[in-house]
Design a protein around this motif. Sequence first.
Motif, short mmCIF file in Angstrom:
data_model
loop_
_atom_site.label_atom_id
_atom_site.label_comp_id
_atom_site.label_asym_id
_atom_site.label_seq_id
_atom_site.Cartn_x
_atom_site.Cartn_y
_atom_site.Cartn_z
N ARG A 191 0.69 -1.40 0.13
CA ARG A 191 0.18 0.02 0.03
C ARG A 191 0.85 1.34 -0.01
N CYS A 192 1.95 1.15 0.64
CA CYS A 192 3.04 2.42 0.47
C CYS A 192 3.41 2.76 -0.90
N ALA A 193 3.79 1.55 -1.43
CA ALA A 193 4.25 1.87 -2.87
C ALA A 193 2.88 2.26 -3.86
N GLU A 194 1.79 1.64 -3.74
CA GLU A 194 0.49 2.19 -4.24
C GLU A 194 0.26 3.65 -4.15
N ARG A 195 0.25 4.12 -3.04
CA ARG A 195 -0.03 5.50 -2.51
C ARG A 195 0.99 6.25 -3.08
N LEU A 196 2.34 6.19 -2.93
CA LEU A 196 3.17 7.04 -3.57
C LEU A 196 3.21 7.14 -4.91
N ARG A 197 3.06 6.29 -5.54
CA ARG A 197 2.61 6.46 -7.16
C ARG A 197 1.65 7.16 -7.44
N LEU A 198 0.57 6.85 -6.78
CA LEU A 198 -0.74 7.49 -7.26
C LEU A 198 -0.70 9.02 -6.80
N PHE A 199 0.02 9.51 -5.79
CA PHE A 199 0.24 10.73 -5.29
C PHE A 199 1.22 11.45 -6.16
N VAL A 200 2.20 10.85 -6.71
CA VAL A 200 3.15 11.57 -7.55
C VAL A 200 2.55 11.86 -9.00
N GLU A 201 1.80 10.57 -9.38
CA GLU A 201 0.98 10.97 -10.58
C GLU A 201 0.17 12.37 -10.61
N ALA A 202 -0.56 12.30 -9.26
CA ALA A 202 -1.66 13.27 -9.05
C ALA A 202 -1.01 14.71 -9.26
N ALA A 203 0.36 14.69 -8.62
CA ALA A 203 1.21 16.04 -8.37
C ALA A 203 1.51 16.59 -9.85
N LEU A 204 2.00 15.70 -10.62
CA LEU A 204 2.57 15.86 -11.92
C LEU A 204 1.33 16.39 -12.59
N ARG A 205 0.12 16.04 -12.31
CA ARG A 205 -1.25 16.58 -13.28
C ARG A 205 -1.59 17.74 -12.62
N GLY A 206 -0.91 18.46 -11.60
CA GLY A 206 -1.25 19.59 -11.07
C GLY A 206 -2.60 19.43 -10.02
N GLU A 207 -2.77 18.21 -9.64
CA GLU A 207 -3.82 17.80 -8.61
C GLU A 207 -3.37 17.81 -7.24
N HIS A 208 -4.12 17.84 -6.12
CA HIS A 208 -3.87 17.66 -4.56
C HIS A 208 -4.74 16.57 -4.06
N PRO A 209 -4.28 15.44 -4.23
CA PRO A 209 -4.92 14.14 -3.43
C PRO A 209 -5.12 14.24 -2.08
#
Length: 243
Positions: A191-209
């Motif tokens: 779950r750590c890995a899943e969350r980090l990847r999800l959050f990095v992808e969102a940050a690169l899109r300019g989103e704030h999850p």
Amino acid sequence: MISLGDWAFGRLDAVEVWRNLTDARVNYSTDEVRRPTWNIDVHRTALPEERPGPPEPAGPWEQACRLVRDYEFSPPEIVRALYDPAAPLLGRDMLLEARFHGMRFYCGVRVTEVVDETRAGTDRVWGWAYETLEGHLERGKATYEVVKRQDTGEVLFVVSCHSQGAPTLDRITFLGWRLFGRRTQLRFYRRCAERLRLFVEAALRGEHPLPGAPSTVGRLVCAPSDARTHRRDALALHRVAPE
């Protein structure tokens, strides 16, 4: 803002327990670490890539480092942390809330290593490690690193751990660990890995999850910042620093 009562349902003086970690020592020696009595794990997860060369400003490597620094990658349904964000990262004490199927264990860790280096001339690495303190239900060390392979542009999240259940666990804690410990530990890494990847992808899109700011208890912060409490948490079995 979250009050102490909201976070621990009035059953734990979290600030006092955190403060007592100052006098606690690491509860194992690296000389003890060997298979088969210890679990030794390395988990690597690919994050969004960059162009080859040094880390890009606000790119995947920098975004991941920020999230790792603030413990935002931790899945709140499994592990939450209380710490002083004003304290230097190296030497920082953290009170963890480990959540197992209707049980809540409050245990201390200390950041004993900060990694900021280039390895083999190509890999740019930043991260940190904590080790378990006296009273923890485990003994061991977890290292969280963000790696950019500057020759290829690959960005990785690497979790390296060695651990075993503490021999001083009381009967209830030992039973909980035997039933859920290793399985929950492996789920935590995933779950750590899943969350980090999800959050990095969102940050690169300019989103704030994640919420704009973490919840607080006095000057301490609760991480990750999307941790929430529920009424059913009040029914959980709470154990503080099992010895």
